[in-house]
Motif scaffolding. Structure first.
Motif, PDB file in Angstrom:
ATOM      1  N   ASP B 123       9.241   7.489   3.613  1.00  0.00           N
ATOM      2  CA  ASP B 123       8.872   8.552   4.553  1.00  0.00           C
ATOM      3  C   ASP B 123       7.687   8.097   5.396  1.00  0.00           C
ATOM      4  O   ASP B 123       7.612   8.364   6.589  1.00  0.00           O
ATOM      5  CB  ASP B 123       8.506   9.831   3.790  1.00  0.00           C
ATOM      6  N   PHE B 124       6.726   7.414   4.751  1.00  0.00           N
ATOM      7  CA  PHE B 124       5.524   6.968   5.454  1.00  0.00           C
ATOM      8  C   PHE B 124       5.177   5.533   5.108  1.00  0.00           C
ATOM      9  O   PHE B 124       5.171   5.165   3.934  1.00  0.00           O
ATOM     10  CB  PHE B 124       4.310   7.834   5.072  1.00  0.00           C
ATOM     11  N   LEU B 125       4.873   4.738   6.120  1.00  0.00           N
ATOM     12  CA  LEU B 125       4.285   3.428   5.914  1.00  0.00           C
ATOM     13  C   LEU B 125       2.885   3.491   6.518  1.00  0.00           C
ATOM     14  O   LEU B 125       2.725   3.725   7.717  1.00  0.00           O
ATOM     15  CB  LEU B 125       5.112   2.326   6.585  1.00  0.00           C
ATOM     16  N   ILE B 126       1.872   3.325   5.656  1.00  0.00           N
ATOM     17  CA  ILE B 126       0.482   3.345   6.119  1.00  0.00           C
ATOM     18  C   ILE B 126       0.067   1.899   6.377  1.00  0.00           C
ATOM     19  O   ILE B 126       0.248   1.049   5.491  1.00  0.00           O
ATOM     20  CB  ILE B 126      -0.456   3.911   5.024  1.00  0.00           C
ATOM     21  N   VAL B 127      -0.482   1.615   7.543  1.00  0.00           N
ATOM     22  CA  VAL B 127      -0.899   0.251   7.848  1.00  0.00           C
ATOM     23  C   VAL B 127      -2.424   0.197   7.918  1.00  0.00           C
ATOM     24  O   VAL B 127      -3.035   0.791   8.809  1.00  0.00           O
ATOM     25  CB  VAL B 127      -0.286  -0.238   9.189  1.00  0.00           C
TER      26      VAL B 127
END
Lengths: 311, 159
Positions: B123-127
């Motif tokens: 759902d989310f990829l945090i970079v």
């Protein structure tokens, strides 16, 4: 001048570029023989060079560089130069109270911006049209500007050249070590805070110094404890969960130059461009800084004497 | 393979600052943990090549990465081992090894991190990014542009 945004930026010929607002500069990755000779000539009159490094961001490199410069320049017989090679986040102009200043060109090169008669400063901050302009440059362009700072700035005779660096172990760090091989670097002062998340980056920086054969003058532990001005109790805002800089220095056989406690006045002085040492002479942090500065001075002088003996 | 590895990622959030030491990595970690706690599928991509902090924050600093047919397998972290993490920290022989790379080499690895890691469905990829506005940032944005870049969260301190 092509300006930082144009397609020609970074392709303009070096050497005669005027340091106009928004000017771009570029150069090759390492110094060619002609440049190396030019660098050597320019840096011949620099007696001592100290790099301020970390690996970790936000630990107080720029703060320390500025105070080191102020501290050394308190001796009016010494000529001090402060070079800020943090191209993306130049803090030195604000910390030294020089925001809005411009760089002028004379026949002998770019003029540093003088805070005192014996304290000159150079930073990309002075080349920006507006302080919020982002310098979105890849490595080679940053390297080119750093080379220009060393080759084209007319520092004159300098007793101490202090170089403030950005966090990391990348282009800026490789380049400054490479370009300064034209002169002698006395060594690096490495700044950290007590927590392991900082130390793990700082160990890498120590390894970087060893890799490029850069002597380490020692480590400074900033934000080391906080003494409440009301109740005088000491708290560890950044607890040294793995023994802090002291343990790390023991393990890696480097000198711990000193620990500086947190003092909210430090941040305020930086924001207002004043010397914290002058604004808060009685603070325990000031005492720590002064001791550390003295140790660095002693290291440089001793170093010089040893070299003279060898010669 | 270029689009495939990020095809299952619904939202990508960049955590930026400009300034170092303000808490980007801390926030990236907490954001990922909070989203996971709320039942989302989460991944973290740590593109701070010189100072990778995320592995230690999630207690996986001694982990290694493996390859599969679709690329590199991220390290799974968190209480239920359900947060996918990729960091250069996993590729170092020794944790204190300095990554002394100039821009082009950093750019090449970031491109690989973006296109060659088998993230799966997230759902989310945090970079998480390093301080500055340089190679890492330019390369990350360029590599991520064809995908679902939700936006950037900027972190600062008051001074």
């Amino acid at each position: 001048c092509p300006g930082t945004g144009s397609a020609q930026a970074g392709r303009a010929p070096p050497a005669r570029d005027a340091p106009t607002r928004g000017s771009a500069a570029a150069g090759a990755a390492g110094p060619d023989p002609v440049s190396a000779a030019a660098l050597r000539a320019r840096l011949r009159a620099v007696r001592h060079t100290v790099l301020v490094l970390s690996g970790k961001g936000g630990v107080g490199k720029s703060t320390f560089s500025a105070l080191l410069a102020h501290g050394l320049a308190a001796d009016e017989t010494k000529q001090v130069a402060l070079l800020d090679i943090d191209i993306c986040g130049p803090s030195i102009p604000k910390i030294m109270g020089l925001e809005g200043e411009q760089v002028h060109q004379s026949g002998s090169g770019w003029s540093p911006v003088y805070v005192e008669e014996n304290l000159g400063v150079m930073s990309v901050g002075f080349l920006l049209s507006s302080p919020d302009d982002a310098v979105i440059w890849r490595g080679p362009k940053k390297n080119g500007l750093i080379k220009q700072f060393l080759r084209d700035v007319d520092w004159g005779e300098v007793d101490y050249l202090i170089v403030d660096t950005p966090p990391g172990t990348s282009d800026e760090h490789l380049s400054i070590v490479q370009y300064l091989s034209a002169t002698r670097i006395d060594g690096a002062v490495i700044v950290t805070t007590p927590q392991e998340v900082s130390l793990q980056d700082v160990r890498k920086e120590i390894n970087f110094c060893r890799k490029v054969k850069l002597p380490i003058i020692g480590v400074v532990e900033n934000m080391s404890g906080f003494v409440c001005p009301k109740c005088k109790n000491e708290s560890q805002i950044f607890p040294p969960t793995t023994g802090g800089a002291e343990k790390m220095c023991q393990n890696l056989s480097v000198s711990l130059l000193g620990k500086v406690p947190l003092d909210p006045q430090i941040g305020k002085s930086c924001d207002s461009g004043q010397s914290f040492l002058a604004e808060a002479p009685e603070s325990p942090a000031t005492l720590s800084y002064r001791n550390i500065i003295q140790r660095i001075q002693e290291y440089c002088e001793q170093h010089h004497l040893q070299e003279e003996k060898i010669m | 393979a270029d689009r495939a590895n990020l095809a299952g990622v619904r939202h990508i959030v960049l955590v930026l600052s400009g300034k170092g030491g303000v808490g980007k990595s801390t926030l990236s970690t907490e954001l990922a943990l909070a989203l996971r706690h709320a039942g989302k599928r989460v991944g973290i991509l740590d593109v701070d090549l010189c100072g990778p902090s995320i592995p230690r924050m999630l207690r996986v600093q001694d982990s290694a990465v493996h390859q599969c047919d679709s690329g590199w397998v991220p390290v799974f972290v968190g209480q239920d081992k359900a947060i996918a993490l990729m960091s250069i920290g996993f590729l170092l022989e020794r944790p204190d090894d300095a990554v002394v790379w100039r821009g082009p080499k950093k750019n090449a690895l970031i491109k690989q991190f973006v296109t060659d890691v088998a993230w799966g469905d997230l759902d989310f990829l945090i970079v998480d990014t390093p301080p500055g506005t340089s190679d890492e940032h330019i390369s990350t944005v360029e590599a991520l542009r064809p995908h679902q870049l939700l936006g950037a969260v900027l972190v600062t301190t008051p001074q």
